[in-house]
Design an enzyme around this catalytic site. Structure first.
Site, PDB file in Angstrom:
ATOM      1  N   GLU A  27      18.847  39.125  30.965  1.00  0.00           N
ATOM      2  CA  GLU A  27      18.481  37.774  31.631  1.00  0.00           C
ATOM      3  C   GLU A  27      18.913  38.337  33.294  1.00  0.00           C
ATOM      4  O   GLU A  27      17.945  38.098  33.703  1.00  0.00           O
ATOM      5  CB  GLU A  27      19.278  36.898  31.748  1.00  0.00           C
ATOM      6  N   HIS A  58      21.467  25.353  23.434  1.00  0.00           N
ATOM      7  CA  HIS A  58      20.502  25.546  24.109  1.00  0.00           C
ATOM      8  C   HIS A  58      19.885  25.074  24.886  1.00  0.00           C
ATOM      9  O   HIS A  58      18.445  25.203  25.816  1.00  0.00           O
ATOM     10  CB  HIS A  58      19.722  26.577  22.987  1.00  0.00           C
ATOM     11  N   HIS A  63      34.223  45.259  56.364  1.00  0.00           N
ATOM     12  CA  HIS A  63      34.683  46.471  55.696  1.00  0.00           C
ATOM     13  C   HIS A  63      34.341  48.018  56.487  1.00  0.00           C
ATOM     14  O   HIS A  63      33.452  48.526  55.983  1.00  0.00           O
ATOM     15  CB  HIS A  63      34.150  46.543  54.531  1.00  0.00           C
ATOM     16  N   HIS A 121      39.703  48.640  53.230  1.00  0.00           N
ATOM     17  CA  HIS A 121      38.482  48.461  52.484  1.00  0.00           C
ATOM     18  C   HIS A 121      38.270  47.175  53.615  1.00  0.00           C
ATOM     19  O   HIS A 121      37.346  47.889  53.141  1.00  0.00           O
ATOM     20  CB  HIS A 121      39.200  47.465  50.800  1.00  0.00           C
TER      21      HIS A 121
END
Length: 734
Positions: free
Chosen positions: A458, A520, A63, A307
């Site tokens: 999380e 869950h 890149h 890029h």
């Protein structure tokens, strides 16, 4: 006029004719005349651009665009203060200096930029030969930054958003350590800053929003992020998908946001912005900096085409002809004056480290206890007797409890002797049972606190813990429900890849969590984690095994550990052993008699006690002599000798595994499995265990059926251990 690119057939591809010497001179003079700064400074920046482009071209992979656009940013961060840079403290001769200012290249695909800067600053892993070996097998210049591969690289970046989130963890670590160990007479023993370069992709990833929101809340003033605002992503213009006002968003997070509109024609504005960020101590700083991706490339500047692919030999030649001080006929060229410029930074960095070491020697005389503890922590050494107070439980005496409660007892047993144990939960401290008593809360005004409230974040929580570990002197832990490891999995994978011994406490580890239902209830998560290299996954069956789990976790400095805990209650097991559990698996209940068992039941966690009850029923009702094996940690078991493993699981005895999780991965240990083959349901725990077949009655029934199955085949039981193990990886790794 046109010319044919060398090696191409006539008519296939035509490119603009290379500039004449006069055009070459005119372009370079024009750039110098428009540049508001020192000519050598511009030459240094252009050198960064061209060497990075050469690296990608030689590798035929990589890149180039971001390094070319970000070269002015990197130059300021790596140049000495006496030469017009910001004077970031770091030392090429000692990349592990505790109080170095950390640098994170969050847009890790631009790593050619970082390798060039490490080379110019004298880091041995980034010699010119290593730059020429970019992205090649065994080089110290891999395709994205790897902390275990290249000295001077703090963390593995590449998955966008991870790096900036790691940096938040580094800033937390610095603030906590400074609050804990700095004194009125030595206020700067730990006083580092954390600098980041990030791109549009990093800020689009949700993890960065989570982490940066928390950073703003905590007022992490020593965190400075330079945002490479180049308006380009892989697909094209950021207008395709990213039109929000980043400045307003970060201001809403509680950050100071500064804007720099031009770095191509001078660095005064960026220099001033960084200095303003350094002076601002009550909030992190984002410097929104307009750059041009592929700067200097006549046909690809500002375009997505620069890029992720080499520019092409002719394009690089044309680029060098336009950039002041560059020679189109030279590749991987660093002129003497440029090398001398960066050598000055290297010398200033070494001098800063020497001065810090002198201060630390005085600090050690004045505060020997603090200094010795800092040394122990940064050396990743556990204190003497750290495991002495881990609970041991006696069968028939101590009451039954959920293993998450046993985990809480273990945390609080080691925490008083282990001040580096710092962490918290994703808004589930009570449910995860991970609070350290009397540890204090890490907040803006109480940075000496050890309990971090990560909020419902999380993914960022795990990445922040990676950054804390990378900083040094910390053993971070974090907690949530096991099912929500799915949110954190990208960062957990980086823990394993990076050799970071982060401790993950994951409760509510099966359908046994009950009424919350299948959203869950983890089914595939244990196997997902076990499939990952370099990670311990532990599911303790009782209090003694939980004590073993914490010993494994804390001793595994270079391996993250997931401690899986139940919501449901388990009894302490007869014959359970912390010492034996540390081997990963052991015989909990020995079969009657001297002969080999008729059946082996192997289980984990809450299912082990059901295996024990099933074994009793099999003996009393069917005279089937069953051995019960508890296997809290497959990874630890597989580390044992062949002799030990066969002594526990003979392989040629009918073996039934019992775990309220996916069956995948158990086939190497068992001939048949009682496991989860579908999602769970919402119901009380015991009803679920009966419904899905994890009750002792069904375990006994299926155990008898397995024994009968092989009897009907004439007793010919396939030996699970009788198969080759091939090592396919050749040579050595980093």
């Amino acid at each position: 006029m046109v010319y044919i690119v060398k090696g191409e057939k006539k008519g296939e591809k035509k490119m603009p004719e290379p500039p004449t010497k006069r055009m070459h001179t005119d372009h370079q003079t024009a750039q110098l005349n428009s540049y508001k700064g020192d000519a050598l400074e511009l030459k240094c920046i252009n050198t960064i651009r061209t060497v990075a482009a050469d690296m990608v071209q030689k590798a035929n992979s990589g890149h180039p665009g971001a390094p070319m656009g970000c070269a002015p940013l990197a130059h300021l961060l790596w140049a000495s203060s006496s030469a017009g840079g910001i004077g970031r403290n770091h030392s090429a001769s000692n990349p592990e200096w505790w109080n170095r200012d950390r640098f994170v290249l969050s847009n890790g695909h631009a790593c050619a930029l970082q390798y060039v800067m490490l080379h110019l600053s004298g880091y041995v892993d980034c010699s010119m030969d290593q730059l020429k070996a970019f992205r090649q097998m065994g080089s110290a210049t891999p395709g994205h930054p790897e902390n275990f591969c290249t000295s001077g690289v703090e963390v593995c970046t590449g998955p966008l958003g991870q790096g900036i989130s790691n940096a938040v963890g580094m800033a937390i670590a610095a603030k906590h350590l400074g609050a804990t160990y700095n004194t009125s007479d030595f206020p700067s023993i730990i006083s580092s800053k954390t600098y980041v370069i990030c791109g549009d992709g990093c800020l689009q990833e949700g993890i960065s929003a989570e982490a940066c929101s928390l950073a703003g809340h905590l007022g992490l003033g020593d965190l400075i992020v330079i945002y490479d605002d180049n308006n380009i992503t892989i697909d094209g213009s950021t207008d395709l998908a990213f039109t929000e006002d980043v400045k307003k968003r970060y201001e809403a997070y509680g950050w100071q946001v500064l804007t720099v509109d031009d770095v191509a024609n001078g660095l005064d504005d960026l220099r001033a912005a960084i200095e303003e960020g350094k002076k601002t101590t009550d909030k992190p700083t984002l410097i929104k900096t307009r750059t041009a991706i592929g700067f200097g490339s006549p046909n690809k500047e500002g375009k997505a085409s620069s890029h992720g692919a080499p520019l092409g030999t002719s394009e690089i030649e044309a680029m060098k002809s336009r950039l002041y001080g560059m020679d189109p006929e030279k590749s991987f060229f660093v002129d003497e004056d440029v090398a001398a410029y960066y050598k000055q930074q290297s010398e200033e960095g070494d001098k800063a480290e020497v001065e810090w070491k002198a201060d630390f020697a005085k600090y050690k005389k004045a505060h020997p206890g603090k200094a010795t503890e800092l040394e122990r922590r940064f050396n990743n050494e556990l204190p003497e007797g750290v495991f002495d107070d881990l609970p041991t439980h006696v069968f028939g005496k101590d009451k039954a409890n959920a293993t998450r409660k046993f985990s809480q007892a273990c945390i609080n047993a080691v925490a008083p002797k282990l001040p580096e144990l710092v962490g918290g939960s994703a808004d589930l401290s009570g449910s995860n049972c991970c609070l350290i008593k009397d540890a204090g809360h890490f907040q803006r005004d109480s940075p000496d606190g050890r309990m971090i409230h990560f909020g419902v974040r999380e993914h960022a929580m795990a990445a922040i813990c990676n950054g804390m570990f990378a900083y040094g002197g910390m053993r971070p832990f974090c907690a949530t429900f096991l099912q929500f490891a799915g949110y954190a999995l990208g960062a957990m994978r980086c823990s394993a890849l990076s050799n970071f011994g982060v401790i993950y406490i994951m409760t509510h580890d099966s359908i046994g969590l009950g009424e919350d239902g299948p959203t869950h209830q983890p089914v595939e998560m244990l196997e997902s984690l076990r499939a990952m290299p370099n990670i311990n996954v532990i599911r303790a069956a009782d209090a003694n095994e939980m004590s073993a789990a914490y010993q494994i976790a804390l001793k595994s400095v270079n391996t993250p550990t997931v401690i899986c805990c139940s919501r449901g209650t388990v009894a302490n097991l007869e014959h359970s052993s912390s010492d034996k559990a540390m081997k990963g698996a052991y015989t909990l209940i020995q079969e009657d008699g001297q002969n080999a068992p008729d059946l082996v039941l192997v289980g984990t966690g809450t299912e082990v006690m059901r295996c024990v009850d099933a074994a009793k029923a099999l003996l009393s009702e069917h005279s089937i002599r069953a051995r019960v094996v508890s296997m809290p940690c497959q990874e630890a078991f597989l580390e044992q000798s062949d002799e030990y493993r066969r002594s526990i699981l003979p392989g040629n005895i009918p073996t039934l595994s019992v775990e309220a999780s996916s069956e995948h991965g158990w086939h190497r240990f068992s001939h048949a499995q009682i496991s989860m083959t579908r999602f769970g349901m919402s119901a009380p725990l015991e009803e679920l265990y009966v419904k899905f077949g994890f009750d002792a009655e069904n375990v006994a029934s299926k155990g008898k059926a397995l024994v009968d199955f092989y009897k009907n085949l004439g007793g010919n039981v396939p030996d699970l251990n009788a198969r080759p193990t091939f090592v396919n990886f050749k040579g050595s790794a980093h």
